[in-house]
Motif scaffolding. Structure first.
Motif, PDB file in Angstrom:
ATOM      1  N   ILE A  80       2.600  -0.439 -71.504  1.00 32.05           N
ATOM      2  CA  ILE A  80       1.430  -0.982 -70.803  1.00 32.05           C
ATOM      3  C   ILE A  80       0.152  -0.459 -71.433  1.00 32.05           C
ATOM      4  CG2 ILE A  80       0.176  -0.941 -68.603  1.00 32.05           C
ATOM      5  CD1 ILE A  80       2.940  -0.943 -67.218  1.00 32.05           C
ATOM      6  N   LYS A  81       0.126   0.803 -71.791  1.00 32.13           N
ATOM      7  CA  LYS A  81      -1.057   1.399 -72.418  1.00 32.13           C
ATOM      8  C   LYS A  81      -1.365   0.701 -73.746  1.00 32.13           C
ATOM      9  CE  LYS A  81      -2.633   5.840 -74.199  1.00 32.13           C
ATOM     10  NZ  LYS A  81      -2.252   7.227 -74.453  1.00 32.13           N
ATOM     11  N   ASP A  83      -0.438  -2.333 -74.585  1.00 33.67           N
ATOM     12  CA  ASP A  83      -0.857  -3.699 -74.285  1.00 33.67           C
ATOM     13  C   ASP A  83      -2.318  -3.739 -73.849  1.00 33.67           C
ATOM     14  OD1 ASP A  83       1.665  -4.589 -74.919  1.00 33.67           O
ATOM     15  OD2 ASP A  83       2.320  -4.873 -72.832  1.00 33.67           O
ATOM     16  N   VAL A  84      -2.728  -2.789 -73.028  1.00 36.14           N
ATOM     17  CA  VAL A  84      -4.120  -2.733 -72.567  1.00 36.14           C
ATOM     18  C   VAL A  84      -5.040  -2.449 -73.747  1.00 36.14           C
ATOM     19  CG1 VAL A  84      -5.747  -1.393 -71.167  1.00 36.14           C
ATOM     20  CG2 VAL A  84      -3.582  -2.132 -70.183  1.00 36.14           C
ATOM     21  N   LYS A  88      -7.906  -4.923 -75.041  1.00 39.33           N
ATOM     22  CA  LYS A  88      -9.254  -4.402 -75.181  1.00 39.33           C
ATOM     23  C   LYS A  88      -9.811  -4.714 -76.563  1.00 39.33           C
ATOM     24  CE  LYS A  88     -10.952  -0.177 -73.081  1.00 39.33           C
ATOM     25  NZ  LYS A  88     -10.765   1.262 -73.037  1.00 39.33           N
TER      26      LYS A  88
END
Length: 95
Positions: A80-81, A83-84, A88
């Motif tokens: 998830i990190k 992907d974020v 961004k």
């Protein structure tokens, strides 16, 4: 033992000898009772220790499973990190 037999023993053997025999008998009874109580106490203690070992084994297995779940969550959070971070960077380049 009745009073007459005690008086006969004292008059035959003497008071000190009868008292030594009586105290020896008392000490022997006290010692055997103490040994019985110690054996009962030890058996209870062994039972408690056995139950504690079973519970400890169960807790160790549960903790092991929990560690694997936490590692899976860590892997998911890393995904998830990333992907974020990717989202961004894409939004920054589009602006």
């Amino acid at each position: 033992m009745d009073l007459d037999s005690i008086q006969t023993l004292i008059s035959t053997l003497g008071f000190p000898i009868v008292m030594v025999i009586a105290l020896g008998w008392f000490i022997w009874k006290l010692w055997t009772k103490s040994q019985e109580q110690n054996e009962i106490r030890e058996n209870k203690l062994y039972e408690v220790i056995g139950n504690a070992q079973v519970q400890n084994d169960a807790l160790s297995r549960t903790n092991s499973e929990f560690v694997s779940v936490l590692n899976a969550y860590k892997s998911d959070l890393d995904t998830i990190k990333n992907d974020v971070a990717e989202i961004k960077s894409v939004t920054k380049t589009n602006n």
